[in-house]
Write an enzyme that holds these catalytic residues in place. Structure first.
Site, PDB file in Angstrom:
ATOM      1  N   VAL A 103       3.295  -2.571   6.317  1.00 18.20           N
ATOM      2  CA  VAL A 103       4.261  -1.503   6.584  1.00 18.20           C
ATOM      3  C   VAL A 103       5.183  -1.878   7.739  1.00 18.20           C
ATOM      4  CG1 VAL A 103       2.750   0.315   5.682  1.00 18.20           C
ATOM      5  CG2 VAL A 103       2.579  -0.305   8.093  1.00 18.20           C
ATOM      6  N   ASP A 104       5.082  -3.133   8.207  1.00 17.64           N
ATOM      7  CA  ASP A 104       5.768  -3.511   9.453  1.00 17.64           C
ATOM      8  C   ASP A 104       7.190  -4.046   9.270  1.00 17.64           C
ATOM      9  OD1 ASP A 104       5.358  -6.158   8.518  1.00 17.64           O
ATOM     10  OD2 ASP A 104       3.498  -6.375   9.669  1.00 17.64           O
ATOM     11  N   HIS A 119       2.749   0.172   0.203  1.00 18.21           N
ATOM     12  CA  HIS A 119       2.214   1.206   1.089  1.00 18.21           C
ATOM     13  C   HIS A 119       3.286   1.819   1.990  1.00 18.21           C
ATOM     14  CE1 HIS A 119      -2.097  -0.664   0.676  1.00 18.21           C
ATOM     15  NE2 HIS A 119      -1.703  -0.044  -0.411  1.00 18.21           N
TER      16      HIS A 119
HETATM   17  P1  OAD Z   1      -7.416  -6.294   5.948  1.00 20.89           P
HETATM   18  O1  OAD Z   1      -7.560  -6.084   7.403  1.00 20.89           O
HETATM   19  O2  OAD Z   1      -8.369  -5.571   5.057  1.00 20.89           O
HETATM   20  O3  OAD Z   1      -7.547  -7.852   5.625  1.00 20.89           O
HETATM   21  C1  OAD Z   1      -6.843  -8.809   6.357  1.00 20.89           C
HETATM   22  C2  OAD Z   1      -7.187 -10.171   5.800  1.00 20.89           C
HETATM   23  O4  OAD Z   1      -6.361 -11.127   6.461  1.00 20.89           O
HETATM   24  C3  OAD Z   1      -8.647 -10.615   6.023  1.00 20.89           C
HETATM   25  O5  OAD Z   1      -9.196 -11.041   4.794  1.00 20.89           O
HETATM   26  C4  OAD Z   1      -8.533 -11.777   7.026  1.00 20.89           C
HETATM   27  O6  OAD Z   1      -9.488 -12.797   6.764  1.00 20.89           O
HETATM   28  C5  OAD Z   1      -7.127 -12.284   6.713  1.00 20.89           C
HETATM   29  N1  OAD Z   1      -6.476 -12.988   7.835  1.00 20.89           N
HETATM   30  C6  OAD Z   1      -6.619 -12.802   9.163  1.00 20.89           C
HETATM   31  N2  OAD Z   1      -5.802 -13.599   9.852  1.00 20.89           N
HETATM   32  C7  OAD Z   1      -5.105 -14.326   8.936  1.00 20.89           C
HETATM   33  C8  OAD Z   1      -4.090 -15.320   9.012  1.00 20.89           C
HETATM   34  N3  OAD Z   1      -3.608 -15.743  10.176  1.00 20.89           N
HETATM   35  N4  OAD Z   1      -3.606 -15.841   7.853  1.00 20.89           N
HETATM   36  C9  OAD Z   1      -4.069 -15.419   6.646  1.00 20.89           C
HETATM   37  N5  OAD Z   1      -5.023 -14.471   6.519  1.00 20.89           N
HETATM   38  C10 OAD Z   1      -5.535 -13.939   7.635  1.00 20.89           C
HETATM   39  O7  OAD Z   1      -5.889  -5.976   5.581  1.00 20.89           O
HETATM   40  P2  OAD Z   1      -5.249  -5.660   4.150  1.00 20.89           P
HETATM   41  O8  OAD Z   1      -5.906  -6.447   3.096  1.00 20.89           O
HETATM   42  O9  OAD Z   1      -3.792  -5.760   4.317  1.00 20.89           O
HETATM   43  O10 OAD Z   1      -3.658   0.464   3.920  1.00 20.89           O
HETATM   44  O11 OAD Z   1      -5.645  -4.143   4.000  1.00 20.89           O
HETATM   45  C11 OAD Z   1      -5.136  -3.429   2.901  1.00 20.89           C
HETATM   46  C12 OAD Z   1      -4.804  -2.019   3.287  1.00 20.89           C
HETATM   47  O12 OAD Z   1      -5.919  -1.442   3.975  1.00 20.89           O
HETATM   48  C13 OAD Z   1      -3.679  -1.877   4.292  1.00 20.89           C
HETATM   49  O13 OAD Z   1      -2.410  -1.906   3.683  1.00 20.89           O
HETATM   50  C14 OAD Z   1      -3.958  -0.542   4.900  1.00 20.89           C
HETATM   51  C15 OAD Z   1      -5.425  -0.679   5.111  1.00 20.89           C
HETATM   52  O14 OAD Z   1      -6.159   0.503   5.187  1.00 20.89           O
HETATM   53  C16 OAD Z   1      -3.199   1.654   4.286  1.00 20.89           C
HETATM   54  O15 OAD Z   1      -3.029   1.965   5.455  1.00 20.89           O
HETATM   55  C17 OAD Z   1      -2.925   2.567   3.129  1.00 20.89           C
END
Ligand code: OAD
Length: 251
Positions: A103-104, A119
């Site tokens: 969302v950034d 989202h």
């Molecule tokens: P998560 O916090 O669930 O997952 C982030 C992922 O990024 C993890 O699997 C980490 O291993 C990975 N990660 C961390 N640093 C990284 C890097 N430098 N390069 C690549 N990967 C890296 O975040 P999302 O999957 O985005 O929804 O979460 C999905 C949704 O859950 C979000 O959009 C939000 C949240 O609740 C809402 O707010 C509706």
């Protein structure tokens, strides 16, 4: 030594259509916290209080202030090499779609154009009740919760909260492009939140070559054709460089 498997470079060189799905991990190297990592937002904050309709109804001021804090973080952050590499990918393939759960708006600031925001985003706002967009500029230093000039209800950020429907057009387009793409990347997402988490499976089922970019394994890793297990800001620029070399070598 090359870091990108040749099978991926070859798949990309034959691809008509490429889709990238991103999550919070892409912005981690910009200093924006993810949600589910050990130091992530959901380790410290309760999503049901801060990111749900009920949470807003029971304490709109608290929710508004939390988004003001997140806006300030985003405002002070810059896109990182991962965002720039994804923006560059858009120029390399006949069809390219970026689907983001973020969302950034850092992808857009890095130059990505064809972006589906699943989202929503935290930059824009609308009325909680009548849904009318709220266009007045928000003072990031103010804690005052704005009121809709049309109906008097509270203004909320234009993000999708838990329990809310995803925007219809974005979701159906995301399914459409995932169903028909040749190569699908899942980058920096834990692939835990549905319906976004369906998309990599959908692509795989329809014959796409599926790539995961994530330093950690996810529940989806086992079905990926290739897992690039380095931070996206490190490995995606390498992917672009190696891909351009590969294409030159093929000519
Ligand atoms: P998560 O916090 O669930 O997952 C982030 C992922 O990024 C993890 O699997 C980490 O291993 C990975 N990660 C961390 N640093 C990284 C890097 N430098 N390069 C690549 N990967 C890296 O975040 P999302 O999957 O985005 O929804 O979460 C999905 C949704 O859950 C979000 O959009 C939000 C949240 O609740 C809402 O707010 C509706």
């Amino acid at each position: 030594m090359e870091k990108i498997p040749k099978i991926l470079l070859e798949s990309l060189s034959n691809a008509e259509s490429v889709v990238v799905l991103t999550g919070a991990g892409v912005s981690a190297e910009s200093g924006i916290k993810t949600f589910r990592d050990p130091d992530g937002l959901w380790a410290k904050f309760n999503p049901m209080e801060l990111a749900s309709v009920n949470g807003f109804m029971s304490n709109p001021q608290r929710v508004w202030e939390w988004y003001q804090f997140r806006r300030e973080v985003v405002n002070n952050a810059q896109p990182n090499p991962g965002h720039y590499a994804i923006a560059e990918m858009e120029k390399l393939f006949p069809q390219f779609t970026l689907i983001t759960q973020n969302v950034d708006r850092l992808h857009q600031r890095a130059g990505s154009k064809n972006v589906l925001e699943l989202h929503g985003n935290i930059i824009e706002n609308h009325c909680f009740k009548c849904k009318e967009p709220y266009k007045k500029e928000i003072d990031l230093n103010s804690k005052e919760l704005p009121i809709c000039p049309l109906c008097g209800a509270y203004i909320r950020p234009s993000v999708v909260w838990f329990g809310e429907m995803l925007p219809e057009y974005e979701l159906s387009k995301a399914y459409e492009v995932s169903d028909s793409c040749d190569v699908f990347f899942s980058v920096g997402t834990s692939a835990e939140v549905y319906p976004a988490a369906n998309l990599p499976y959908q692509a795989k089922r329809n014959g796409a070559f599926v790539v995961e970019v994530n330093p950690n394994r996810t529940s989806f890793s086992h079905i990926a054709d290739v897992c690039l297990t380095e931070p996206s800001g490190v490995i995606l620029p390498i992917l672009i460089t190696e891909y351009k070399e590969y294409i030159k070598g093929k000519k």
